[in-house]
Scaffold this motif. Structure first.
Motif, PDB file in Angstrom:
ATOM      1  N   ILE A 181       0.878  -1.163   0.000  1.00  0.00           N
ATOM      2  CA  ILE A 181       0.000   0.000   0.000  1.00  0.00           C
ATOM      3  C   ILE A 181       0.916   1.213   0.000  1.00  0.00           C
ATOM      4  CG2 ILE A 181      -1.634   1.333   1.397  1.00  0.00           C
ATOM      5  CD1 ILE A 181      -2.777  -1.378   2.315  1.00  0.00           C
ATOM      6  N   LEU A 229       1.336   5.229   0.755  1.00  0.00           N
ATOM      7  CA  LEU A 229       0.835   6.418   1.423  1.00  0.00           C
ATOM      8  C   LEU A 229       1.515   7.630   0.813  1.00  0.00           C
ATOM      9  CD1 LEU A 229      -0.527   8.078   3.732  1.00  0.00           C
ATOM     10  CD2 LEU A 229       1.509   7.530   5.117  1.00  0.00           C
ATOM     11  N   THR A 231      -2.435   8.848   7.126  1.00  0.00           N
ATOM     12  CA  THR A 231      -1.361   8.008   7.661  1.00  0.00           C
ATOM     13  C   THR A 231      -1.928   6.917   8.552  1.00  0.00           C
ATOM     14  OG1 THR A 231       0.226   9.829   7.544  1.00  0.00           O
ATOM     15  CG2 THR A 231       0.768   8.016   9.033  1.00  0.00           C
ATOM     16  N   ALA A 284      -3.700   4.343   6.401  1.00  0.00           N
ATOM     17  CA  ALA A 284      -2.752   3.514   5.652  1.00  0.00           C
ATOM     18  C   ALA A 284      -2.102   2.471   6.552  1.00  0.00           C
ATOM     19  CB  ALA A 284      -1.689   4.401   5.003  1.00  0.00           C
ATOM     20  N   ILE A 285      -1.754   2.857   7.766  1.00  0.00           N
ATOM     21  CA  ILE A 285      -1.175   1.901   8.713  1.00  0.00           C
ATOM     22  C   ILE A 285      -2.180   0.792   9.007  1.00  0.00           C
ATOM     23  CG2 ILE A 285      -0.447   1.595  11.123  1.00  0.00           C
ATOM     24  CD1 ILE A 285       0.789   4.448  10.930  1.00  0.00           C
ATOM     25  N   ALA A 321      -2.500  -1.497   5.881  1.00  0.00           N
ATOM     26  CA  ALA A 321      -1.305  -2.328   5.685  1.00  0.00           C
ATOM     27  C   ALA A 321      -1.287  -3.466   6.707  1.00  0.00           C
ATOM     28  CB  ALA A 321      -0.042  -1.485   5.799  1.00  0.00           C
ATOM     29  N   LEU A 339       4.102  -0.883   3.831  1.00  0.00           N
ATOM     30  CA  LEU A 339       3.637   0.438   3.458  1.00  0.00           C
ATOM     31  C   LEU A 339       4.791   1.161   2.768  1.00  0.00           C
ATOM     32  CD1 LEU A 339       1.108   2.197   3.773  1.00  0.00           C
ATOM     33  CD2 LEU A 339       2.048   3.024   5.910  1.00  0.00           C
ATOM     34  N   VAL A 365       5.317   4.535  11.379  1.00  0.00           N
ATOM     35  CA  VAL A 365       4.782   3.312  10.780  1.00  0.00           C
ATOM     36  C   VAL A 365       5.447   2.089  11.405  1.00  0.00           C
ATOM     37  CG1 VAL A 365       4.624   1.966   8.639  1.00  0.00           C
ATOM     38  CG2 VAL A 365       4.110   4.415   8.609  1.00  0.00           C
ATOM     39  N   CYS A 414       8.022  -0.831   6.427  1.00  0.00           N
ATOM     40  CA  CYS A 414       7.894   0.428   5.699  1.00  0.00           C
ATOM     41  C   CYS A 414       9.137   0.716   4.875  1.00  0.00           C
ATOM     42  CB  CYS A 414       7.676   1.546   6.716  1.00  0.00           C
ATOM     43  SG  CYS A 414       7.502   3.185   6.004  1.00  0.00           S
TER      44      CYS A 414
END
Length: 161
Positions: free
Chosen positions: A4, A6, A18, A21-22, A25, A32, A77, A84
């Motif tokens: 994914i 971000l 954010t 997205a976390i 993921a 991420l 993240v 990440c």
């Protein structure tokens, strides 16, 4: 597993994106990819003394700002237990984000919206709208809220139903 992506500029509107997205993921069990773009808009006139040096200095500042955003977001993240990687980009924002999404083979791009409304979008443009139309994958535009999101588990609950 496709990552994914971000897209963040470090703004308050990117905060909710954010967290979302976390959460996504983590729910998908994927990494991420965090992308931020240095984009310097200067007047086209370059005929006065020192213009080149000023432009170069401003560009360095913009690149340093992107590096700070990426480092802070990556730490956040990884703190949440999600793998990440970061991508520093430079150029027209929407174009660069769409290219990065294609290069990462992203399953989804998560991006925040400033919430400027029609008039603000006319004045400032809309990166999220441009990415929504041009990205090589689905795009989730997260509208910022007046109150901060307390826990990144909110999307996991929605995905489970």
């Amino acid at each position: 597993m496709k990552p994914i992506m971000l897209a963040t500029d470090g703004s308050p509107s990117a905060e909710d994106a954010t967290l979302e997205a976390i959460t996504l993921a983590r729910a998908f069990g994927t990494k991420l990819v965090v992308a931020s773009v240095a984009h310097l808009v200067l007047p086209a006139y370059g005929g006065y003394y020192g213009y080149g040096e000023i432009a170069a200095d401003l560009h360095k500042v913009e690149l340093a700002h992107v590096a700070e955003i990426l480092a802070a977001t990556k730490a956040r993240v990884e703190e949440s237990g999600v793998p990440c990687e970061t991508v520093a980009l430079d150029g027209p924002v929407a174009d660069e984000l769409c290219r990065a999404a294609a290069a990462a083979d992203a399953r989804l791009v998560v991006i925040g919206a400033h919430g400027w409304g029609r008039f603000g979008r006319v004045l400032h443009g809309s990166v999220s709208t441009a990415v929504l139309h041009d990205a090589p994958c689905p795009v989730l535009v997260v509208h910022g809220s007046d109150t901060p999101v307390e826990a990144p588990e909110r999307a996991t609950t929605a995905l489970a139903h």
